[in-house]
Design a protein around this motif. Structure first.
Motif: not given
Length: 390
Positions: A190-213
């Motif tokens: 279990m890793v809190d996403t605010t933990t140092p060393g945890f990086e969200r690089v990008r959101a990958i766009r896909t064909i799906e609509p209404f894809a929350l998150g």
């Protein structure tokens, strides 16, 4: 009336209330123009989620004592099909991926202290989760043995390093279930996403609509977590992933049956009023064939999904049957949505109706949670090694 009869009547009444909520509030809340705007979708979903909670619609599989509905897996087949008729339904009703499959697994695996820290706020909707297993090549995809992310003991805790992508819900997640390899084998953390060393690089766009998150790319570089971050037993990560996936596959099947049935209902309404060659489309045999095949597919999909759900309720293994259901349902809902688009012609491929978006939403299910080809190979291997009779 017997106790079972009262329970059935109570559940039927609950489903009717849900159906009215979906028809009267959730579907009208869909804005096709903002289907790829994550912030707009989140605002609408948050409003609907608050409304659902006010109506008493808790998470379907969570116990009543914990604020959920305590539904059986078989009851979930009905519940999630109704919720799934809208793009926003699962988001409003706490049964959208990855949250609901994560909850189902974590409820069985977390210690009381971990439950207080992560599970309780996840149940209440105060936190969001994502399941971080998939990696870019040459890392893990369909073959779990290719896992490359590592977790090394660092004092009393752990140091995590790895590269993850196509992680559903990563952009909105507050905590990630990270699958990484330790000396004992694949394990969960279990890793809190605010933990140092945890990086969200990008959101990958896909064909799906209404894809929350969205579907995010993540890097973990020297990401240090405490000893309480380890979920369950070290080295049991793949077994836990299988536990999570079995429920996740069923939830996908249930939701997408609802979405595909909505698509065909819209196509039937169109065919009943749109004329061609002097008669309604509904009187043309080719259109009738599309409709008949769709009803057959949906009927078979429902029966198969409910049979697997009954086995899960009874504590029987569903590894083989859930693979078969996943392959059949994922392909059946694609056929149904495609036929709905075909019946409605140019209108179907436009965004004046949600049909093209429904087709885009269900298409990736043939890949998610194990591609059809991978499942077919596994089904055949089990049939030969166990000498299973068809």
């Amino acid at each position: 009336m017997s106790g079972a009869g009262r329970e059935a009547a109570s559940f039927d009444a609950l489903v009717e209330r849900l159906r009215q909520f979906i028809d009267d509030e959730v579907i009208p809340g869909e804005d096709l123009g903002t289907a790829h705007d994550a912030q707009a979708v989140e605002r609408t979903a948050a409003q609907l989620r608050a409304r659902a909670q006010a109506l008493g619609f808790g998470a379907p599989r969570t116990a009543v004592a914990e604020g959920g509905l305590g539904l059986s897996w078989e009851q979930c087949c009905v519940w999630l099909e109704e919720a799934g008729r809208s793009f926003l339904g699962p988001l409003a009703l706490q049964c959208a991926p990855p949250g609901q499959p994560d909850l189902a697994a974590l409820e069985q695996l977390l210690t009381p202290a971990q439950q207080a820290r992560w599970l309780a706020p996840l149940r209440a909707g105060r936190l969001r989760s994502c399941f971080a297993m998939t990696e870019p090549a040459p890392g893990v995809g369909s073959d779990p043995r290719m896992l490359r992310s590592t977790a090394v003991r660092d004092g009393e805790g752990w140091r995590l390093d790895g590269h993850k992508w196509f992680i559903t819900g990563a952009e909105a997640a507050d905590v990630a279930i990270v699958v990484a390899r330790t000396e004992a084998g694949p394990s969960w953390f279990m890793v809190d996403t605010t933990t140092p060393g945890f990086e969200r690089v990008r959101a990958i766009r896909t064909i799906e609509p209404f894809a929350l998150g969205g579907h995010g790319e993540i890097r973990l570089e020297g990401c240090r977590v405490g000893p309480d971050a380890l979920v369950g037993e070290e080295g049991q990560g793949l077994a836990y992933a299988q536990l999570r996936l079995e429920g996740a596959r069923l939830f996908h099947c249930m939701r997408f049956i609802g979405l595909a049935s909505r698509a065909m209902a819209m196509a039937q309404d169109h065919a009943a009023t749109r004329e061609s060659q002097g008669v309604p489309l509904a009187e043309h045999q080719m259109v009738q064939a599309h409709v008949a095949d769709a009803h057959i597919d949906l009927y078979a999909a429902r029966l198969m999904t409910r049979e697997v759900a009954r086995d899960l309720d009874a504590g029987r293994s569903i590894r083989h049957s859930s693979s078969m259901a996943k392959v059949f349902v994922s392909e059946a809902v694609c056929r149904v949505a495609d036929s709905a688009v075909q019946i409605t012609g140019a209108l179907g491929v436009s965004e004046d109706l949600p049909l093209s978006m429904i087709l885009r939403m269900v298409r990736p299910f043939r890949i998610y949670d194990g591609a059809s080809e991978v499942h077919r190979a596994a089904i055949a291997r089990r049939a030969f090694t166990r000498r299973l009779r068809p």
